[in-house]
Design an enzyme around this catalytic site. Sequence first.
Site, PDB file in Angstrom:
ATOM      1  N   GLU A 196      12.045 -13.152  -2.532  1.00  0.00           N
ATOM      2  CA  GLU A 196      12.849 -12.515  -1.446  1.00  0.00           C
ATOM      3  C   GLU A 196      13.183 -13.413  -0.224  1.00  0.00           C
ATOM      4  OE1 GLU A 196      11.426  -8.691  -0.333  1.00  0.00           O
ATOM      5  OE2 GLU A 196      10.991  -7.884  -2.236  1.00  0.00           O
ATOM      6  N   CYS A 223       5.699  -2.356  -0.949  1.00  0.00           N
ATOM      7  CA  CYS A 223       4.561  -2.651  -0.345  1.00  0.00           C
ATOM      8  C   CYS A 223       4.123  -4.064  -0.202  1.00  0.00           C
ATOM      9  CB  CYS A 223       3.103  -1.687  -0.998  1.00  0.00           C
ATOM     10  SG  CYS A 223       3.029  -2.076  -2.792  1.00  0.00           S
ATOM     11  N   HIS A 224       4.870  -4.865  -0.918  1.00  0.00           N
ATOM     12  CA  HIS A 224       4.327  -6.275  -0.969  1.00  0.00           C
ATOM     13  C   HIS A 224       4.852  -6.964   0.198  1.00  0.00           C
ATOM     14  CE1 HIS A 224       8.471  -5.956  -2.930  1.00  0.00           C
ATOM     15  NE2 HIS A 224       8.664  -6.921  -2.293  1.00  0.00           N
ATOM     16  N   ASN A 278      -0.332   2.459  -4.093  1.00  0.00           N
ATOM     17  CA  ASN A 278       1.246   2.866  -4.268  1.00  0.00           C
ATOM     18  C   ASN A 278       1.486   3.184  -5.611  1.00  0.00           C
ATOM     19  OD1 ASN A 278       4.048   2.754  -4.230  1.00  0.00           O
ATOM     20  ND2 ASN A 278       4.163   0.767  -3.437  1.00  0.00           N
ATOM     21  N   TYR A 310       0.327  -3.928   8.657  1.00  0.00           N
ATOM     22  CA  TYR A 310      -0.418  -2.665   8.362  1.00  0.00           C
ATOM     23  C   TYR A 310      -0.125  -1.710   9.539  1.00  0.00           C
ATOM     24  CZ  TYR A 310      -2.194  -4.673   4.069  1.00  0.00           C
ATOM     25  OH  TYR A 310      -2.122  -5.284   2.852  1.00  0.00           O
TER      26      TYR A 310
END
Lengths: 216, 180
Positions: A212, A185-186, A177, A154
């Site tokens: 991912e 944003c993950h 978001n 963050y």
Amino acid sequence: MTDKREERDREHDLEQLTASLRGAADPAPAEWERIRHELTTRATAQGLVDVAFERHDSPLGPLLIAATTDGLVRLGLPSEDEDEILDELARRISARVLLTPRESLTRARRQLDEYFDGGRREFDVALDWRLTTGFRREVLRATAQIPYGRTASYAQVATRAGRPKAARAAGTALATNPLPILVPCHRVLRTGGALGDYRGGTQAKARLLSLEGGTG
Amino acid sequence: MARDRPASRTGEEPAATRLPPFERVVERHGPTVLRFCAARVGADRAEDCFQETMLSALRAYDTLRDAGATRSWLLSIAARKAIDAHRARAGAPEPVGDPAILDAPSHDAAPDRRLAGAALWASVRELPAKQREAVALRFAGELTHREIAEAMQISEAAARRNVFEGVSRLRALVAEDDAR
């Protein structure tokens, strides 16, 4: 006596008549679907749809995606309430919201499928940022730059958005978001690597990250 | 005292922000509009009437002042479209009912009642203009007498009278048919 009976008969007649009138002309569901589809097609062709949306199945559950003529404006995660999303779109953009296909939606849906299959690492779709403004928008734009498979904290995102001390505000920006997954944003975690919150629930966040390969 | 309050209206939101997404209007009221169109112009022309009504409504949606009056607003548009359709086809015979909408297979109502309904609506179209309008708004559009009055721009008493006289005359028409 006869009068009363006649009156009863007449009332009975009237009831039957009105029941027949009421039962007359409801469309069958398939017919209604066709007619509805025709309506939204014509509305789109006449430029009357300010926000088009569709539902899309994903491994996370059903997603809602909405687009203006400028691009994708909202992606709703399974944890979110569809009615609330549509109300928000009507309030903040335009009440001319319709469930109807649009090229940008079709394109986004195909790319989402590819992403969830592991074959796509970046989304190539136009985004409409109008649901987020100011610092929040800057945070999301910075977040959009985090590559597939990588994460940031963050504080790092806040720094990249121009306010190094605003990690908490950055968290708020990410929590609201309007375009999750597409604006990843993950990929933003707590300093030290703890998962942190996610609009779609921490489970969904963990799932996207493991897809991912970012969490090892 | 209330009247001493400053005359400020700043708390009011613009009307457009209070309207629900149009999608919900289609879901909630679309079938009623289609039913009303079928009642007024016959099932074979109902879809045109419906499409024109909904597209006009979508175009003018932000002029709708009261979201609570959506159905009567839609039906007043549909009523105008129905009149246009009649004018456009002035002289052409009124169609009697078409299987596409009235007799669709998965319909809830029993088949005999459906057929009775289609024939009945053909009889409704033989009523004087105001009566058939009022009867269609009442039974196909499911409006209250007050809403009918608004949609037809007549008094509530006149709306009630037109419905009543329409149904009474309809009963006489049906009795005539049965006697034949």
